[in-house]
Design a protein around this motif. Structure first.
Motif, short mmCIF file in Angstrom:
data_model
loop_
_atom_site.label_atom_id
_atom_site.label_comp_id
_atom_site.label_asym_id
_atom_site.label_seq_id
_atom_site.Cartn_x
_atom_site.Cartn_y
_atom_site.Cartn_z
N GLU A 217 -35.73 -74.07 -104.88
CA GLU A 217 -35.77 -73.99 -106.34
C GLU A 217 -36.90 -74.85 -106.88
OE1 GLU A 217 -32.06 -74.87 -108.13
OE2 GLU A 217 -30.93 -73.40 -106.96
N PRO A 220 -39.54 -74.14 -113.75
CA PRO A 220 -40.16 -72.94 -114.34
C PRO A 220 -41.68 -73.07 -114.40
CG PRO A 220 -38.30 -73.69 -115.66
CD PRO A 220 -38.56 -74.76 -114.65
N VAL A 222 -45.01 -71.98 -116.39
CA VAL A 222 -45.40 -71.53 -117.72
C VAL A 222 -46.92 -71.46 -117.79
CG1 VAL A 222 -43.34 -72.44 -118.82
CG2 VAL A 222 -45.34 -73.91 -118.59
#
Length: 246
Positions: A217, A220, A222
């Protein structure tokens, strides 16, 4: 107001971010003390500085034993984690001084604590992905590590071919060692080095040209505006606080 401080001490060329000069000063002192402990240990055991393989560390300061443990877990020499260890020491000192926000970017090996979201830009040399994306890091009450190794950027020796391998972990020292290990062995055709990653690693993001590999994991990704003035001396990362701009 966030302060940005450029710090140099022999091989260490780092960027320190904090909200007050007292925390900048604490981080600088933490880095100096870490380098002192490492350099003193190398005088006692020169093989510590040159080995490409893990070596036993029967006794020594905490930073030396943590570097030795990280080397054992990653299958590399202990100095593969030196940049992460120095960054960790700087943030740890600032945290002890009372800081809730401190980032030490030691040439792309980053340790941080943060009471706000921050973005860490992806820089991977000539890859088309370089500078276009950033990792959005949520607030971190405890020290966190984001460490990058590259076979195509910077002066560090690597057996691999990746433009960048970025490793995320609550242990910056281990993140640095694993980044080196994975960068040495990972390729698009052989991803077996990702099969035995230790559980303390949250995620890995590797770049090969236009292609990326994700394990575990990761924060995020961007869009980002590449800022050459924010890239640190190691050429493997750039960082800015906030949620709207890198």
């Amino acid at each position: 107001m966030t302060l940005r401080h450029h710090f140099e001490l022999r091989e260490t060329i780092a960027t320190i971010l904090a909200d007050d000069n007292q925390y900048i000063d604490a981080a600088c002192e933490g880095i100096r003390q870490a380098r002192f402990e490492i350099e003193k240990y190398i005088i006692r055991d020169p093989f510590f500085a040159t080995s490409y393989e893990p070596i036993p560390i029967p006794v020594g300061p905490d930073i030396i034993r943590r570097m030795g443990d990280a080397a054992q877990n990653a299958g590399v020499g202990p100095m593969a984690s030196v940049a992460g260890a120095v960054a960790d020491a700087g943030v740890r000192a600032a945290k002890i001084a009372g800081s809730a926000y401190c980032v030490v970017d030691n040439g792309g090996d980053i340790a941080l604590i943060s009471d706000r979201p921050i973005r860490v830009g992806l820089y991977a040399g000539d890859s088309p992905l370089s500078g276009k994306y950033a990792f959005l890091i949520p607030p971190k009450d405890e020290i966190y590590g984001i460490c990058t190794s590259s076979a195509t950027v910077g002066h560090s020796f690597s057996f691999g071919s990746a433009d960048s391998v970025t490793v995320f972990s609550q242990d910056p020292i281990l993140a640095d060692a694993v980044a080196t290990s994975v960068c040495n062995s990972l390729s698009l055709s052989d991803q077996s080095s990702l099969e035995d990653i230790c559980e303390e690693i949250d995620g890995i993001y590797a770049v090969f040209g236009e292609t990326s590999i994700i394990w575990g994991e990761i924060p995020p990704l961007v869009r980002a505006e590449k800022r050459e003035d924010l890239i640190t001396a190691g050429g493997l990362g750039f960082i800015r606080q906030g949620s709207n701009e890198v």
